[in-house]
Design a protein around this motif. Structure first.
Motif, PDB file in Angstrom:
ATOM      1  N   GLY A  79     -22.113 -21.291   6.870  1.00 26.01           N
ATOM      2  CA  GLY A  79     -21.277 -22.392   6.836  1.00 26.01           C
ATOM      3  C   GLY A  79     -20.833 -23.574   7.501  1.00 26.01           C
ATOM      4  O   GLY A  79     -21.094 -23.543   8.607  1.00 26.01           O
ATOM      5  N   ARG A  80     -19.239 -23.731   7.800  1.00 33.14           N
ATOM      6  CA  ARG A  80     -18.975 -24.410   8.485  1.00 33.14           C
ATOM      7  C   ARG A  80     -17.398 -23.744   8.893  1.00 33.14           C
ATOM      8  O   ARG A  80     -16.590 -23.086   7.810  1.00 33.14           O
ATOM      9  CB  ARG A  80     -18.377 -25.689   8.587  1.00 33.14           C
ATOM     10  N   TYR A  81     -16.402 -24.132   9.566  1.00 36.18           N
ATOM     11  CA  TYR A  81     -15.525 -23.115  10.167  1.00 36.18           C
ATOM     12  C   TYR A  81     -14.330 -24.567   9.674  1.00 36.18           C
ATOM     13  O   TYR A  81     -14.361 -25.370  10.378  1.00 36.18           O
ATOM     14  CB  TYR A  81     -15.030 -23.485  11.455  1.00 36.18           C
ATOM     15  N   ASP A  82     -13.393 -24.577   8.982  1.00 35.97           N
ATOM     16  CA  ASP A  82     -12.233 -25.212   9.182  1.00 35.97           C
ATOM     17  C   ASP A  82     -11.007 -25.323   9.881  1.00 35.97           C
ATOM     18  O   ASP A  82      -9.904 -24.855   9.780  1.00 35.97           O
ATOM     19  CB  ASP A  82     -11.730 -24.798   7.251  1.00 35.97           C
ATOM     20  N   VAL A  83     -11.852 -25.696  11.095  1.00 38.83           N
ATOM     21  CA  VAL A  83     -10.804 -26.578  12.098  1.00 38.83           C
ATOM     22  C   VAL A  83      -9.034 -26.090  12.432  1.00 38.83           C
ATOM     23  O   VAL A  83      -8.413 -25.546  12.798  1.00 38.83           O
ATOM     24  CB  VAL A  83     -11.136 -26.847  13.168  1.00 38.83           C
ATOM     25  N   THR A  84      -8.665 -27.501  10.561  1.00 37.32           N
ATOM     26  CA  THR A  84      -7.558 -26.813  10.633  1.00 37.32           C
ATOM     27  C   THR A  84      -6.652 -26.452  10.087  1.00 37.32           C
ATOM     28  O   THR A  84      -6.157 -26.152  10.224  1.00 37.32           O
ATOM     29  CB  THR A  84      -6.670 -28.693  10.089  1.00 37.32           C
ATOM     30  N   GLY A  85      -7.513 -25.106   9.750  1.00 33.47           N
ATOM     31  CA  GLY A  85      -6.516 -24.023   8.762  1.00 33.47           C
ATOM     32  C   GLY A  85      -6.588 -23.110  10.096  1.00 33.47           C
ATOM     33  O   GLY A  85      -6.230 -21.825   9.929  1.00 33.47           O
ATOM     34  N   GLN A  86      -7.187 -23.194  11.105  1.00 34.99           N
ATOM     35  CA  GLN A  86      -6.731 -22.482  12.055  1.00 34.99           C
ATOM     36  C   GLN A  86      -5.300 -21.760  12.279  1.00 34.99           C
ATOM     37  O   GLN A  86      -4.756 -22.241  12.457  1.00 34.99           O
ATOM     38  CB  GLN A  86      -7.687 -23.097  13.682  1.00 34.99           C
ATOM     39  N   ARG A  87      -5.510 -20.138  12.676  1.00 33.23           N
ATOM     40  CA  ARG A  87      -4.216 -20.342  13.046  1.00 33.23           C
ATOM     41  C   ARG A  87      -3.947 -18.854  13.766  1.00 33.23           C
ATOM     42  O   ARG A  87      -5.256 -18.092  13.966  1.00 33.23           O
ATOM     43  CB  ARG A  87      -3.221 -19.195  11.604  1.00 33.23           C
ATOM     44  N   ILE A  88      -3.561 -18.761  14.701  1.00 34.63           N
ATOM     45  CA  ILE A  88      -2.678 -17.664  15.584  1.00 34.63           C
ATOM     46  C   ILE A  88      -2.171 -15.519  14.437  1.00 34.63           C
ATOM     47  O   ILE A  88      -1.319 -16.475  14.249  1.00 34.63           O
ATOM     48  CB  ILE A  88      -2.782 -17.218  17.175  1.00 34.63           C
ATOM     49  N   VAL A  89      -2.951 -14.842  15.422  1.00 31.70           N
ATOM     50  CA  VAL A  89      -1.668 -13.677  14.357  1.00 31.70           C
ATOM     51  C   VAL A  89      -0.639 -12.956  15.612  1.00 31.70           C
ATOM     52  O   VAL A  89      -2.169 -13.033  16.508  1.00 31.70           O
ATOM     53  CB  VAL A  89      -2.677 -12.780  13.569  1.00 31.70           C
ATOM     54  N   ARG A  90       0.283 -13.098  15.533  1.00 32.38           N
ATOM     55  CA  ARG A  90       1.693 -12.110  16.481  1.00 32.38           C
ATOM     56  C   ARG A  90       0.977 -11.068  16.811  1.00 32.38           C
ATOM     57  O   ARG A  90       0.620 -10.366  15.546  1.00 32.38           O
ATOM     58  CB  ARG A  90       2.641 -13.168  16.264  1.00 32.38           C
ATOM     59  N   ASN A  91       1.426 -10.330  17.587  1.00 30.76           N
ATOM     60  CA  ASN A  91       2.099  -8.973  18.161  1.00 30.76           C
ATOM     61  C   ASN A  91       0.638  -8.355  17.840  1.00 30.76           C
ATOM     62  O   ASN A  91       0.836  -7.597  17.133  1.00 30.76           O
ATOM     63  CB  ASN A  91       3.136  -8.615  16.677  1.00 30.76           C
ATOM     64  N   ARG A  92      -0.500  -8.638  18.296  1.00 32.87           N
ATOM     65  CA  ARG A  92      -1.476  -7.742  18.149  1.00 32.87           C
ATOM     66  C   ARG A  92      -1.944  -7.509  19.696  1.00 32.87           C
ATOM     67  O   ARG A  92      -3.026  -7.952  20.772  1.00 32.87           O
ATOM     68  CB  ARG A  92      -2.502  -8.409  17.493  1.00 32.87           C
ATOM     69  N   PRO A  93      -1.487  -5.976  19.737  1.00 31.98           N
ATOM     70  CA  PRO A  93      -2.111  -5.370  21.248  1.00 31.98           C
ATOM     71  C   PRO A  93      -3.681  -5.078  21.211  1.00 31.98           C
ATOM     72  O   PRO A  93      -4.005  -4.402  19.895  1.00 31.98           O
ATOM     73  CB  PRO A  93      -1.126  -4.003  21.492  1.00 31.98           C
ATOM     74  N   LEU A  94      -4.326  -5.087  22.405  1.00 25.37           N
ATOM     75  CA  LEU A  94      -5.663  -4.197  22.203  1.00 25.37           C
ATOM     76  C   LEU A  94      -5.190  -3.596  23.463  1.00 25.37           C
ATOM     77  O   LEU A  94      -5.108  -4.276  25.262  1.00 25.37           O
ATOM     78  CB  LEU A  94      -6.267  -6.065  22.778  1.00 25.37           C
ATOM     79  N   ASN A  95      -5.326  -2.724  23.935  1.00 28.39           N
ATOM     80  CA  ASN A  95      -5.359  -1.442  25.329  1.00 28.39           C
ATOM     81  C   ASN A  95      -4.367  -2.055  25.956  1.00 28.39           C
ATOM     82  O   ASN A  95      -4.084  -2.078  27.049  1.00 28.39           O
ATOM     83  CB  ASN A  95      -6.655  -2.401  26.389  1.00 28.39           C
ATOM     84  N   LEU A 164       0.935 -16.364  11.896  1.00 27.58           N
ATOM     85  CA  LEU A 164       0.925 -16.120  11.032  1.00 27.58           C
ATOM     86  C   LEU A 164       1.380 -14.098  11.334  1.00 27.58           C
ATOM     87  O   LEU A 164       1.415 -13.925  12.656  1.00 27.58           O
ATOM     88  CB  LEU A 164      -0.224 -15.515  10.445  1.00 27.58           C
ATOM     89  N   ALA A 165       2.493 -13.645  10.728  1.00 34.52           N
ATOM     90  CA  ALA A 165       3.253 -12.470  10.898  1.00 34.52           C
ATOM     91  C   ALA A 165       2.110 -11.703  10.765  1.00 34.52           C
ATOM     92  O   ALA A 165       2.169 -10.800  12.071  1.00 34.52           O
ATOM     93  CB  ALA A 165       4.042 -11.889  10.521  1.00 34.52           C
ATOM     94  N   SER A 166       1.461 -11.420   9.920  1.00 38.06           N
ATOM     95  CA  SER A 166      -0.088 -10.143   9.236  1.00 38.06           C
ATOM     96  C   SER A 166      -0.983 -11.436   9.307  1.00 38.06           C
ATOM     97  O   SER A 166      -1.301 -12.017   8.229  1.00 38.06           O
ATOM     98  CB  SER A 166       0.268  -9.110   9.184  1.00 38.06           C
ATOM     99  N   ILE A 167      -2.358 -10.101   8.918  1.00 43.42           N
ATOM    100  CA  ILE A 167      -3.345 -11.074   7.860  1.00 43.42           C
ATOM    101  C   ILE A 167      -3.219 -10.521   6.644  1.00 43.42           C
ATOM    102  O   ILE A 167      -4.077 -10.215   5.701  1.00 43.42           O
ATOM    103  CB  ILE A 167      -5.095 -10.877   8.251  1.00 43.42           C
ATOM    104  N   ASP A 168      -2.274 -11.236   5.847  1.00 43.40           N
ATOM    105  CA  ASP A 168      -1.793 -11.920   4.740  1.00 43.40           C
ATOM    106  C   ASP A 168      -2.741 -12.349   4.059  1.00 43.40           C
ATOM    107  O   ASP A 168      -2.451 -13.711   3.679  1.00 43.40           O
ATOM    108  CB  ASP A 168      -0.548 -11.785   4.628  1.00 43.40           C
ATOM    109  N   LEU A 169      -3.673 -12.497   3.192  1.00 46.47           N
ATOM    110  CA  LEU A 169      -5.158 -12.771   3.065  1.00 46.47           C
ATOM    111  C   LEU A 169      -4.583 -13.883   1.355  1.00 46.47           C
ATOM    112  O   LEU A 169      -4.542 -15.625   1.850  1.00 46.47           O
ATOM    113  CB  LEU A 169      -6.249 -12.765   3.086  1.00 46.47           C
ATOM    114  N   PRO A 170      -3.214 -13.762   0.697  1.00 47.22           N
ATOM    115  CA  PRO A 170      -2.873 -14.052  -0.160  1.00 47.22           C
ATOM    116  C   PRO A 170      -2.085 -15.223   0.530  1.00 47.22           C
ATOM    117  O   PRO A 170      -2.018 -16.225  -0.014  1.00 47.22           O
ATOM    118  CB  PRO A 170      -1.953 -12.974  -1.225  1.00 47.22           C
TER     119      PRO A 170
END
Length: 294
Positions: A79-95, A164-170
């Motif tokens: 399919g295709r990405y909807d770039v206008t709907g792109q979001r970043i999710v906060r507070n996601r530590p890695l290593n 977004l605060a979390s990946i809360d899909l609804p």
């Protein structure tokens, strides 16, 4: 010999030992339950993470409501990405490093839309509270291989615009204004064509069991050792009582007061025996003084 165990003091000690041992058993079982959960997660990773991707048609029900046993299953999406709907999710530590994750709606050729988590970005140096830059996904028709992940619960905190605060899909669907499949999202494994600039890919989940088993055995051992200590203390008490009783018996047989008695009997002074023979000069002098009335 052990009748003292029925005293209130020793019954109290036994009750404390039983309470402590019960707590140790509870904690040991809790660690065993955590180990079982960890082993189940490891089994899902080993079984699904590197398995051949399945087409979306076979995985559609999982995007509507994910079976926990299907987590990490690879799915091929077109399919295709909807770039206008792109979001970043906060507070996601890695290593151990704080950062963000980049989520983008992906409109499938079937007309449905799922969410793809494209990767991780560190906290920016130039723009506090956001990454320095967010790589855009490839445009046009894209084939993406993703791994199924369950949606996340809503958090009682807000987020700035574009985040977004979390990946809360609804909640994400409500914000976008069009429907998403809200039972699961896809964590990106690869995409064709590849973008020139990409967020950091996610590492493979750990398959190490951890220390749950050793902690569990330690708690069980502590519970057993509590009763071992109680038994040792009782044995020492019985031995001391037996020694005191033996000392008292020996003292009674010898006609003496027991060693532990606090009242000592007065000792009768035995007069020194008189020596036979001629009186001494001191005795003669005492006799003269007695005769004169002194």
């Amino acid at each position: 010999m052990y009748r003292f165990l029925f005293s209130s003091k020793w019954l109290g000690y036994l009750l404390l030992a039983a309470i402590f041992a019960t707590a140790c058993v509870f904690l040991g079982r809790w660690q065993m339950d955590r180990r079982a959960e960890t082993l189940a997660e490891i089994n899902r990773v080993v079984s699904n993470y590197s398995a051949a991707p399945i087409p979306f048609a076979e995985a559609r029900d999982e995007f509507a409501q994910l079976d926990p046993e299907k987590e990490w299953t690879q799915v091929e999406l077109k399919g295709r990405y909807d770039v206008t709907g792109q979001r970043i999710v906060r507070n996601r530590p890695l290593n151990g490093q704080p950062g963000y994750e980049v989520v983008v709606p992906f409109k499938l050729d079937s007309g449905e839309t799922v969410v793809i988590d494209r990767g991780w970005l560190p906290i920016g140096n130039n723009n506090p509270g956001s990454p320095d830059s967010v790589p855009e996904p490839p445009s046009g028709e894209v084939t993406a291989i993703v791994r199924l992940k369950p949606g996340e619960p809503q958090l009682q905190r807000g987020a700035p615009d574009g985040q977004l605060a979390s990946i809360d899909l609804p909640a994400y669907s409500d914000e976008l204004g069009y429907p998403l499949l809200t039972g699961a999202y896809g964590q990106l494994a690869s995409e064709t064509p590849a973008a020139a600039d990409m967020p950091f890919p996610f590492p493979m989940p750990s398959t190490e069991e951890g220390t749950h088993l050793s902690y569990s055995l330690q708690w069980f051992a502590f519970g057993v050792l509590m009763f071992v200590g109680f038994g040792y203390a009782a044995r020492q008490q019985a031995r001391n009582a037996a020694i005191d009783a033996e000392d008292a018996l020996e003292a009674e047989e010898a006609g003496l007061e027991p060693m532990h008695s606090t009242a000592a009997a007065p000792r009768r002074r035995t007069p020194a025996p008189r020596r036979s023979g001629k009186p001494t000069a001191e005795e003669e002098e005492d006799a003269i003084l007695d005769a004169q009335g002194y």
